[in-house]
Design an enzyme around this catalytic site. Structure first.
Site, PDB file in Angstrom:
ATOM      1  N   SER A   1       0.752  -1.159   0.044  1.00 25.88           N
ATOM      2  CA  SER A   1       0.056   0.156   0.041  1.00 25.88           C
ATOM      3  C   SER A   1       0.875   1.122  -0.049  1.00 25.88           C
ATOM      4  O   SER A   1       0.100   2.388  -0.192  1.00 25.88           O
ATOM      5  CB  SER A   1      -0.945   0.115   1.170  1.00 25.88           C
TER       6      SER A   1
ATOM      7  N   HIS B   1      -5.945  -4.371  -0.737  1.00 31.18           N
ATOM      8  CA  HIS B   1      -5.911  -3.465  -1.737  1.00 31.18           C
ATOM      9  C   HIS B   1      -6.250  -3.894  -3.117  1.00 31.18           C
ATOM     10  O   HIS B   1      -6.133  -3.082  -3.842  1.00 31.18           O
ATOM     11  CB  HIS B   1      -4.691  -2.420  -1.388  1.00 31.18           C
TER      12      HIS B   1
ATOM     13  N   LYS C   1     -12.222  -1.512   2.349  1.00 33.69           N
ATOM     14  CA  LYS C   1     -11.737  -0.654   1.330  1.00 33.69           C
ATOM     15  C   LYS C   1     -12.453  -0.487   0.000  1.00 33.69           C
ATOM     16  O   LYS C   1     -13.226   0.192   0.423  1.00 33.69           O
ATOM     17  CB  LYS C   1     -10.307  -1.570   0.961  1.00 33.69           C
TER      18      LYS C   1
HETATM   19  C1  PLP Z   1      -5.851  -2.490   5.287  1.00 32.34           C
HETATM   20  C2  PLP Z   1      -5.325  -3.678   5.244  1.00 32.34           C
HETATM   21  C3  PLP Z   1      -5.603  -4.648   6.266  1.00 32.34           C
HETATM   22  C4  PLP Z   1      -6.813  -4.334   7.493  1.00 32.34           C
HETATM   23  O1  PLP Z   1      -7.978  -4.558   6.774  1.00 32.34           O
HETATM   24  P1  PLP Z   1      -9.085  -3.774   7.866  1.00 32.34           P
HETATM   25  O2  PLP Z   1     -10.390  -4.582   7.347  1.00 32.34           O
HETATM   26  O3  PLP Z   1      -9.018  -2.306   7.691  1.00 32.34           O
HETATM   27  O4  PLP Z   1      -8.866  -4.487   9.115  1.00 32.34           O
HETATM   28  C5  PLP Z   1      -5.010  -5.785   6.356  1.00 32.34           C
HETATM   29  N1  PLP Z   1      -4.103  -6.061   5.328  1.00 32.34           N
HETATM   30  C6  PLP Z   1      -3.604  -5.239   4.558  1.00 32.34           C
HETATM   31  C7  PLP Z   1      -2.458  -5.607   3.238  1.00 32.34           C
HETATM   32  C8  PLP Z   1      -4.155  -4.106   4.333  1.00 32.34           C
HETATM   33  O5  PLP Z   1      -3.950  -3.031   3.491  1.00 32.34           O
END
Ligand code: PLP
Length: 391
Positions: free
Chosen positions: A180, A208, A239
């Protein structure tokens, strides 16, 4: 002296070093435009890739579900039972992603700390990309397996590390799908080859990539056409799906096992009814048309090309995450502050989240942006970039 005095000292330290995180207050829904600390600004911070966080179809689905089923799950699923809505979502997600089965969690973070310790433990080995997300790192630590980090996206280094690790019980390779901070994508086909050669489990966290990569947002496995070859897909509905929740997708026996052993499944309540209903509406939308995903990618291309045309260094992103590389952290902070004054909300990211000297503004594109929004933002980047001597 209070037992908590040390916290005051630590907080003061953070403030002195410029590492204290101030959280902005929003008084509008998520969308292309936000009201932030009383100002209307263009939003380039959120993971709201498809603009679903405030989509009328998701809102209506959540409201209707509340009227029919209420709100809370009232206990963990193994004790209070599970709603047909939860099961329906898991079935729909499995179909959407082309796997046998899926299981939902309260968040993507929980999905990782649930899954990893259920699959490996003491005496086992995890090969983990050095830039993996914090929730993967925590899941690895909780498992008590040996953790062997390999150089970012470097399958040669992974092969070396596998060869050097001669004592093990079970083995698993774990990678983020999309990283990310830079927006680059894991070399999943090459990782699959390594995993298959050595008969090692392969797990990808597609947080993502869910709703972004692959046909109509079906994720990284679809993007690389690796259906049936990746053992465990973790994802999030926080997301692109615009809601909140985690998922694990793969073989039916994987889901059966997680229901017996995954601690956040067994000891933490399920997603709420409106969350589940909104996620179902998101799947409906994604299955009915690729329009939002297509717009996300065309917006991202326009914005990246626009920034590059102005002379900005946009790194090596392969996704709608576009880093604007600035170098030192104070410059990135100043850039973000000036952008905000110009009506553009975009986050500065510096050490220790990214290496020293690699500070940046991270631009998160969204299908919610109109062409005019992108022009407005590019003009602000140009003004601030010239003023600060970046371009
Ligand atoms: C954002 C993210 C998470 C966490 O996801 P949430 O649903 O917000 O807890 C886990 N792994 C990765 C790679 C992320 O980018």
């Amino acid at each position: 002296m209070s037992k908590l005095t040390w916290i005051e000292d630590e907080l003061a330290n953070l403030r002195e070093q410029g590492l204290f995180t101030n959280i902005r207050t929003l008084s509008s829904p998520q969308g292309a435009w936000l009201e932030v600390d009383g100002r209307r600004v263009l939003n380039f911070c959120a993971n709201n890739y498809l603009g679903l966080a405030n989509h009328p179809q998701l809102r209506d689905a959540a409201k209707a579900a509340i009227d029919r089923m209420g709100i809370g799950p009232a206990a963990v699923r193994t004790i209070a039972g599970t709603t047909n809505l939860h099961l329906q979502l898991e079935k729909r997600l499995a179909t959407f992603k082309g796997v046998e089965a899926a299981l939902t969690f309260q968040s993507g973070f929980n999905a990782n700390i649930a899954t990893i310790p259920a699959l490996v433990g003491k005496g086992d080995v995890i090969f983990s990309d050095q830039l993996n997300h914090a929730s993967i790192i925590d899941g690895c630590r909780l498992s008590r397996a040996q953790i062997v980090a390999y150089a970012h996206n470097d399958t040669d280094d992974l092969r070396r590390k596998i060869a050097e690790t001669t004592e093990y019980g079970r083995r698993i390779i774990i990678t983020d799908g999309v990283f990310s901070m830079d927006g680059d994508i894991a070399p999943l086909p090459a990782l699959y080859e390594v995993a298959a050669e050595h008969d090692i489990l392969l797990m990808v966290d597609d947080a993502h990539g869910e709703g972004v990569l692959g046909k109509g947002g079906r994720g990284i496995v679809d993007h690389f056409d690796l259906h049936g070859k990746v053992d465990i897909e973790v994802g999030t509905m926080s997301k692109a799906f615009g809601v909140v929740g985690g998922i694990v997708a793969g073989r039916q026996i994987l889901v059966d096992w997680l229901k017996q052993r995954a601690r956040p499944f067994l000891f933490s309540s399920a997603m709420t009814i409106p969350d589940v209903a909104a996620c179902l509406a998101a799947v409906d939308l994604l299955e009915s048309s690729t329009e939002l995903v297509d717009r996300l990618w065309s917006n991202a291309r326009l914005f990246r090309e626009g920034l590059a045309g102005l002379g900005f260094n946009t790194g090596h992103s392969q996704t709608p995450i576009v880093p604007v590389m600035l170098g030192e952290a104070p410059l990135a902070q100043q850039f973000s502050k000036r952008l905000f004054e110009e009506g553009v909300f975009a986050m500065a990211i510096g050490f220790p989240t990214v290496p020293q000297g690699k500070a940046r503004i991270r631009v998160m594109n969204s299908a919610a942006h109109t062409p005019e929004d992108l022009e407005t933002a590019l003009a602000a980047f140009e003004r601030v970039g010239k003023e600060l001597g970046v371009v």
